[in-house]
Each structure stands twice: as structure tokens, then as C-alpha cells.
Design an enzyme around this catalytic site. Structure first.
Site, PDB file in Angstrom:
ATOM      1  N   LYS A 119     -14.593  53.041  46.424  1.00 15.49           N
ATOM      2  CA  LYS A 119     -13.555  53.707  45.631  1.00 15.49           C
ATOM      3  C   LYS A 119     -14.176  54.279  44.372  1.00 15.49           C
ATOM      4  O   LYS A 119     -15.014  53.628  43.744  1.00 15.49           O
ATOM      5  CB  LYS A 119     -12.471  52.695  45.224  1.00 15.49           C
ATOM      6  CG  LYS A 119     -11.693  52.122  46.378  1.00 15.49           C
ATOM      7  CD  LYS A 119     -10.782  50.992  45.938  1.00 15.49           C
ATOM      8  CE  LYS A 119     -10.212  50.295  47.165  1.00 15.49           C
ATOM      9  NZ  LYS A 119      -9.698  48.960  46.862  1.00 15.49           N
TER      10      LYS A 119
ATOM     11  N   SER B  16      -3.673  54.996  53.857  1.00 11.69           N
ATOM     12  CA  SER B  16      -4.710  54.283  54.586  1.00 11.69           C
ATOM     13  C   SER B  16      -6.055  54.876  54.183  1.00 11.69           C
ATOM     14  O   SER B  16      -6.103  55.751  53.315  1.00 11.69           O
ATOM     15  CB  SER B  16      -4.442  54.446  56.072  1.00 11.69           C
ATOM     16  OG  SER B  16      -5.313  53.618  56.774  1.00 11.69           O
ATOM     17  N   LEU B  17      -7.116  54.454  54.790  1.00  9.43           N
ATOM     18  CA  LEU B  17      -8.424  54.996  54.444  1.00  9.43           C
ATOM     19  C   LEU B  17      -9.008  55.707  55.646  1.00  9.43           C
ATOM     20  O   LEU B  17      -8.767  55.309  56.784  1.00  9.43           O
ATOM     21  CB  LEU B  17      -9.371  53.857  54.059  1.00  9.43           C
ATOM     22  CG  LEU B  17      -9.079  53.101  52.772  1.00  9.43           C
ATOM     23  CD1 LEU B  17      -9.964  51.877  52.680  1.00  9.43           C
ATOM     24  CD2 LEU B  17      -9.298  54.010  51.573  1.00  9.43           C
TER      25      LEU B  17
ATOM     26  N   LYS C  52     -14.404  44.973  53.058  1.00 13.20           N
ATOM     27  CA  LYS C  52     -13.149  45.328  53.713  1.00 13.20           C
ATOM     28  C   LYS C  52     -12.650  44.117  54.497  1.00 13.20           C
ATOM     29  O   LYS C  52     -13.266  43.687  55.469  1.00 13.20           O
ATOM     30  CB  LYS C  52     -13.377  46.511  54.655  1.00 13.20           C
ATOM     31  CG  LYS C  52     -12.095  47.080  55.233  1.00 13.20           C
ATOM     32  CD  LYS C  52     -12.386  48.412  55.917  1.00 13.20           C
ATOM     33  CE  LYS C  52     -11.124  49.100  56.358  1.00 13.20           C
ATOM     34  NZ  LYS C  52     -10.318  48.339  57.292  1.00 13.20           N
TER      35      LYS C  52
ATOM     36  N   ARG D  52       3.224  47.281  54.659  1.00 16.15           N
ATOM     37  CA  ARG D  52       2.956  48.701  54.506  1.00 16.15           C
ATOM     38  C   ARG D  52       3.960  49.538  55.299  1.00 16.15           C
ATOM     39  O   ARG D  52       4.389  50.591  54.843  1.00 16.15           O
ATOM     40  CB  ARG D  52       1.530  48.977  54.987  1.00 16.15           C
ATOM     41  CG  ARG D  52       1.137  50.407  54.945  1.00 16.15           C
ATOM     42  CD  ARG D  52      -0.349  50.569  55.223  1.00 16.15           C
ATOM     43  NE  ARG D  52      -0.683  51.970  55.204  1.00 16.15           N
ATOM     44  CZ  ARG D  52      -0.547  52.784  56.249  1.00 16.15           C
ATOM     45  NH1 ARG D  52      -0.119  52.307  57.389  1.00 16.15           N
ATOM     46  NH2 ARG D  52      -0.852  54.057  56.151  1.00 16.15           N
TER      47      ARG D  52
ATOM     48  N   ASP E 200      -6.238  16.913  49.682  1.00 14.42           N
ATOM     49  CA  ASP E 200      -5.022  17.536  50.195  1.00 14.42           C
ATOM     50  C   ASP E 200      -3.811  16.637  50.014  1.00 14.42           C
ATOM     51  O   ASP E 200      -2.733  17.089  49.679  1.00 14.42           O
ATOM     52  CB  ASP E 200      -5.180  17.856  51.684  1.00 14.42           C
ATOM     53  CG  ASP E 200      -6.079  19.055  51.900  1.00 14.42           C
ATOM     54  OD1 ASP E 200      -6.553  19.606  50.872  1.00 14.42           O
ATOM     55  OD2 ASP E 200      -6.319  19.421  53.060  1.00 14.42           O
TER      56      ASP E 200
END
Ligand code: IVH
Length: 673
Positions: A296, A83-84, A119, A140, A34
Site C-alpha cells: 500500500k 478488493s485488491l 496478506k 464486506r 486458560d
């Protein structure tokens, strides 16, 4: 450096930095540490500062943020962000599959491959790339219009600022504009770190809430510090309008996006079932939270034919995993008193296994929650772990057998000091109003003051603080600085050596920064980030104490509630007494030049110096590490991050080598600064 050479160097650094971003965020295989990474970034920022004309909108230097946004403009989406619809059983998934099949067969189409993806539990955003350059990123919103949060999204290293790949031709349509949609989310470890830096009363319940809250922040530097990441799941606007979804995901990968990697082509229903089954357990091992599977239709060219309802497309669906539940018995309820006096009921449960761990306690949040649940001691209760790590009681089990159960007795008095409890209007919580004398509150205040992100007094643990408070040796953090070795020696499990060490550790804490002190005071709603902002706006403690509500509300990310809480804090008499003690003890009541850290190159590292340094006095070098976020330790262990070895270093160096701890010389140390 001349302009031409600077331009070359800047280009080289940018390429190098973006390569490491990709390796870290997309491949999850970083090849440098880092701080090496931060050094590259710093070099770039320094060069760009010298040559402002060479700054471009795709420079990774933009990733550290710095811009303050007052309000985010609204933007209209190219196409609505739908949306789903959710399903919760395999049966419903089969229904969806059958429905799509029928619809397609009506059109004479027999094929029906699906793509299964995990998801992700985060916040959906849309990214617009014009000629390969990120030009806009939006939330959104209501699906039609969202907020333009481009500045904040640029700080997310997993979002490419420029798409520089050999496949460039494929996405250069007539307007040379493509859209990538996906989910911004926070990894579990970054989420835990963020919550640790926040006051208890303001912690986020889960990574999704943390992400949503962070994306709306006005200070993009704070957004950058919070470390979010991004997964892409849609690619729109490419020339080949018929490219199947699966191929698009692969193309997204080539363009430099993280795509989750676990997506799979499922030709038949049983392939979908297998995918869902496989990930129901495996998903717990992922470093981020997922709450289901998205299916999908692979053939993008058929999407339009299937169309959408007002809210969700007909060619896709989400399957949500059921929350993990268990049934156990409520053995009792204890009432905890927090450092701000809040009374929190905590359920004691018969230990039970749930989603990979044993659960024996769970918070009931407040008394309303007990009432809402109608839960009694002795009841059988259903507990649930959904996305969150902390389990909660969601209801009394149907077969509770509550004949023998007893009501939860809500205390009228503080379990720690016996003072009658009060409940402010419009609040769900009860409080112990005895701020000054309640041992539980004092204890909580001291522990907060000494905690890692505050004054970092490591030897001040719970058992010790309990003794200090119960014997009346410490009434507020200011008293810590007048503790003497003979007093400490009287305590249980405290010898001379540990007493001397504790006094030294407390002494040492006086060199901590002003910002840390502001956080350590434990003002309600003032976490590390707010403390930093306050420190910047009020470099003198006196000016902060005198600030009015309106003035305070001008500070970035401080609203009226926080402003009110700061003002309330300073009006309390015990606070004044404590501040006087702290001032007298020599704590930083103003931001000194050393208090504005130049960088955080040593953030979270424990460092030890051994042997003679040539260019620095030891104390000075140690202070430099502290100012850059590091910690000085006195002995080498496996956990030590770094040993700086000077001339004639002896046993500590040997031990470090044996344990495999990283060792550097003075030159390298200087470079790290
Ligand atoms: S596709 C029109 N794919 O879940 C379809 N969404 O419940 C839009 N999400 O709004 C979304 N992972 O925020 C899709 N692999 C994935 C996803 C995903 C998470 C979120 C997204 C969406 C919500 C729908």
C-alpha cells in the site's frame, strides 16, 4: 453485595479480563492459564446476572455469546469495501510500482514509499467505533452493502469492545466515529481442533472456509467456542486525515488491535522484493495462514488522487505466493470405505518432499475427480499444497510419459464386503449400501463412537477394533457393552490385564453425557455442535426419535438436509437394534442434571486424584471433573495436566513433583469447579 461495590468489582474484572485478552491475542504472551481466565469471566458473568442494570455493551461477558440471530440485517458501508488486484510475479509488482511512480510524477510528486504487509487468509470485515465503543461490525458483502454480524464479532477477543487509550483524542472527529477494517481469521491450531469436533463428511477444507462459515452462524455461543481472531489493516475517520498508513497501523496497535506486527516501510522497489523474498519461507512458521503480501502506498493523502477502478484501488496491490508444487509418480489408487459407506479413492504416490513434509498419499475425493484429471496409474502428476495442509493432485505433468500407464480401475463392488456399489442421484460419491454388514463401515462406526470427542474410550484402538469386527464380536457400538474379559483375552496382544482395563473403560464410558452420546452415534452431518443443540432441544431420546422434519428444522443451525439425515437414521432397523442395546447397557438416553455442564473449566485436561479428600467421595469428585470436560487418568506422566492431592498422598504426588506436573489441594480444586 451492594450496587456500588458490585459496580467497582465489575469494573475491576472487566479491566483485568480485557488486559488478559490483549496479552493473549495481541501480544501472544498470556500470563495466566486458560482456566484462571475462565474463572475471571465466570465471576463477571455471575455478578452481572445479579446486577443486570450494570451490563454494558462493552462488557467482555458478551464474548461468550448466547444470542441467537435469525437473520443478519444489511448495512451500507461508509465507503465501498474494495478488493485488491492480484499479481503473481515480481515483474508485475515492478509494473505496479512503476505505474504509481508515473502517476505521481505527473502530479509533480516524487515520493513513493510503500508499506508491505502480510496478506492474511480470512474474511474481511468493517468495524465501527462510536465514541470509542464498538457499535457495528459487518461483512464486506458485495462491497457496497454487507451483513451486520456485530453479535458474532463481539465474541472475538482480539476485537476491542472499547478503545480505551490515551490517544483517544486523535480519533474523536466531529461525529466521533472511526472505522477499522481488517481480516477475521482462524489460527491453524484452533482450526484443527474445530475440524476434529466435526463429522468427517462436514470438515472444512481450510481455515478460511471455516471462518466464513462460522461468521454466518446464528448461534453466537457456538461462534465464541470456535475461537477466531482478527488482524486490523485499515484505520479510517481519524482527525488527522493526512496521517500516513504506516503510522495508522502503529496507532491501531496502540488502540489495542493486533496488526500482524510484520508490516514494514519500503522506500524502494528492492525493499519490497526483499520483504516478499524473506516471507516466502518464513510464513510457513506462522501459527496462521498467509497467502501473499499486500503493498500500500504509505501516503494516505495521495490515495484519492490515484483513485480506484470499479473493483480495486490504484494505490495498493496484492502479491500472491505461488502454491507449493512437486512432481511425482502415481503408484496406485486404493479405495477407502468410510463409516457412512462413502468410497474415497486415495492416491498412493512415490514419496516426495513438499513445503516442509514428505507426501506419499493424497485424496482424490471421488471418481469424478479422477476423470476430470484424466490421471492414470504410472503417470507423473503435479501435486500442490496451497494454503491447505493436505496436498492434492492438480494435474498430470506435461512430460508424463504415460505410454506405460494404466487406467484407474473403478471398483464395482465394495473392497471391504464385496457388495455392488451404488450412486445416489445428484451425488458424486459411490456408496457401499451394506450398512449393517460391511466390516469397514462397522469398524469406522466403532472408532468414531470411541473417539476422544465422543465416548472417549481410549484403549479401543484401530488394531483392536479390526480384530473385534473381523471375529464378529462387535457389529455395532451397542455390542461393546456386552464384551467379556475371556473373549478379549483370546485376541492378539491382549493379556488379562489389558482385557480387564478395556472392559472397565467401556463400562466407564456409560457415565458420559447425553450430548456426547448423540454425537457418538455417528448420524450423518451431526457434529459436536449440532449434537449439543439437539440435546438441548430434545432432552429425551424418545422425543428426538419422534421429531418430524419441520420440527427439527426449527433447532438452531439445523437445516432440512440435517433434519432429513436424522430422520433417515432412526428409520434403519439396525439403528433401532443398536439403540436398544445402548439403552439396556444404561447409557444416558436423556439429559440428566449432570449432563448440562456448568462450565468447561477442565476442558481437555487429564486429571488424577491421590490421597484422601475431605469433602468429596472420590468417585463424585472424578465425575465433577468429567462433567466439566476433563478426563480422569490412572497414572501420572509428563502429559498429565493436574494432580489433586488429598491427605497422605504418596507415590503419585512424589512422581508428579518430580515430573513438574501441576499439583493442587482440595481447596483449590473446589475453586476450580
Ligand atoms: S487491504 C482496498 N490488507 O485480501 C484494499 N487486505 O484480496 C482492501 N487481506 O479483501 C484490502 N490481508 O480480505 C488488505 N494486510 C491486508 C490484507 C488484506 C488480507 C484480504 C482482504 C481483502 C483481500 C483482497
Amino acid at each position: 453485595m451492594g450496587n456500588a461495590r458490585a459496580a467497582d468489582e465489575i469494573a475491576r474484572l472487566r479491566k483485568e479480563i480485557e488486559r488478559h485478552n490483549y496479552l493473549y491475542y495481541v501480544e501472544a504472551e498470556p500470563v495466566i492459564s486458560d482456566y484462571d481466565y475462565d474463572r475471571l469471566l465466570e465471576q463477571l458473568i455471575a455478578l452481572e446476572r445479579l446486577h443486570p442494570d450494570l451490563v454494558t455493551p462493552d462488557s467482555p461477558s458478551l464474548r461468550v455469546g448466547g444470542q441467537i440471530t435469525r437473520s443478519f440485517p444489511s448495512v451500507r458501508h461508509r465507503e465501498p469495501m474494495l478488493s485488491l488486484s492480484n499479481t503473481y510475479s515480481m515483474g508485475e509488482v515492478a509494473d505496479f510500482y512503476g505505474r504509481v511512480r508515473r502517476l505521481l510524477l505527473e502530479e509533480g510528486i516524487g515520493e513513493q514509499e510503500m508499506v508491505a504487509e502480510l496478506k492474511f487468509d480470512g474474511v474481511a470485515v468493517s468495524l465501527i467505533y462510536r465514541n470509542g465503543l464498538l457499535v457495528q461490525g459487518a461483512t464486506r458483502g458485495d462491497g457496497v452493502q454487507g451483513d451486520d454480524i456485530t453479535v458474532n464479532l463481539r465474541t472475538i477477543s482480539a476485537i476491542p469492545l472499547r478503545l480505551e487509550t490515551p490517544v483517544a483524542e486523535t480519533y474523536q472527529g466531529s461525529d466521533r466515529e472511526i472505522e477499522v477494517r481488517g481480516e477475521v481469521f482462524m489460527r491453524k491450531d484452533d482450526f484443527a481442533r474445530l475440524n476434529e469436533s466435526r463429522p468427517e463428511e462436514d470438515r472444512f477444507a481450510n481455515p478460511r472456509n471455516a471462518t466464513a462459515g462460522t461468521l454466518k452462524l446464528q448461534d453466537s455461543a457456538e461462534v465464541a467456542r470456535r475461537k477466531m481472531t482478527f488482524v486490523a489493516y485499515f484505520l479510517k475517520g481519524i482527525d488527522d486525515q493526512h496521517m500516513p498508513h504506516f503510522d495508522r497501523l502503529q496507532l491501531l496497535g496502540k488502540l489495542g488491535f493486533f496488526t500482524g506486527d510484520h508490516y514494514r516501510l519500503c522506500p524502494e522497489l528492492h525493499d519490497i522484493e526483499r520483504f516478499i523474498g524473506e516471507w516466502s519461507e518464513k510464513r510457513w512458521k506462522l501459527p496462521y495462514e498467509t497467502d501473499g503480501v499486500v503493498l500500500k502506498l504509505n501516503a494516505v493523502r495521495l490515495w484519492e488522487r490515484l483513485g480506484a477502478t470499479s473493483k480495486s484501488p490504484r494505490w495498493a496491490i496484492a502479491y500472491k505466493y505461488p502454491a507449493q508444487q512437486a512432481v511425482t509418480e502415481l503408484l496406485g489408487v486404493v479405495f477407502q470405505v468410510g463409516r457412512l459407506g462413502t468410497i474415497t479413492p486415495v492416491a498412493e504416490l512415490r514419496p516426495v518432499r513438499l513445503a516442509g513434509s514428505t507426501v506419499s498419499r493424497s485424496t482424490l475425493h471421488n471418481f469424478d475427480e479422477i476423470e476430470r484429471l484424466g490421471v492414470r496409474v504410472g503417470d507423473r502428476v503435479v501435486i500442490e499444497k496451497s494454503g491447505e495442509v493436505i496436498p492434492k493432485i492438480i494435474r498430470v505433468a506435461e512430460d508424463s510419459g504415460s505410454l506405460f500407464s494404466e487406467p484407474v480401475v473403478v471398483p464395482e463392488r465394495c473392497p471391504s464386503c464385496g457388495t455392488p456399489l451404488t450412486r445416489p442421484e445428484n451425488e458424486v460419491s459411490w456408496y457401499c449400501p451394506n450398512e449393517e454388514g460391511c466390516p469397514a463401515q462397522i469398524r469406522g462406526r466403532i472408532l468414531h463412537f470411541a473417539s476422544r470427542n465422543a465416548m472417549d474410550i481410549q484403549s479401543l484402538g484401530t488394531a483392536l477394533v479390526d480384530q473385534l469386527v473381523s471375529r464378529g464380536l462387535v457389529k455395532d457400538p451397542g455390542d461393546l457393552y456386552s464384551l467379556q474379559v475371556p473373549q478379549l483375552e483370546q485376541l492378539e496382544r491382549m493379556g488379562t490385564k489389558s482385557s480387564v482395563n478395556l472392559v472397565r473403560a467401556i463400562e466407564e464410558s456409560r457415565t458420559k453425557s447425553y450430548d456426547r452420546l448423540l454425537f457418538a452415534l455417528g448420524i450423518r452431518h451431526v457434529g459436536q455442535a449440532t449434537a449439543r443443540e439437539l440435546g438441548r432441544a430434545y432432552p429425551h431420546f424418545v422425543s428426538l426419535q419422534e421429531a418430524g422434519e419441520e420440527e427439527l428444522s426449527e433447532v438452531p443451525d439445523i437445516g432440512p438436509v440435517v433434519a432429513r439425515s436424522i430422520i433417515d437414521f432412526f428409520t434403519k432397523p439396525w439403528v433401532q437394534a443398536m439403540l436398544d442395546k445402548l439403552d439396556e447397557a444404561g447409557l444416558p438416553m436423556r439429559a440428566g442434571k449432570e449432563k448440562e455442564p456448568v462450565n468447561n473449566n477442565f476442558e481437555g485436561q487429564s486429571v488424577i486424584f491421590t490421597g484422601g479428600l475431605e469433602r468429596h467421595v472420590r468417585q463424585e469428585a472424578e465425575e465433577m471433573v468429567r462433567e466439566r470436560g476433563g478426563r480422569i487418568v490412572s497414572s501420572v506422566s509428563r502429559k498429565t495436566s493436574l494432580v489433586v492431592a488429598g491427605k497422605e498422598a504418596g507415590s503419585k504426588l512424589e512422581r508428579a513433583m518430580k515430573l513438574g506436573v501441576k499439583v493442587i489441594g482440595e481447596d483449590e480444586f473446589e475453586a476450580m469447579l
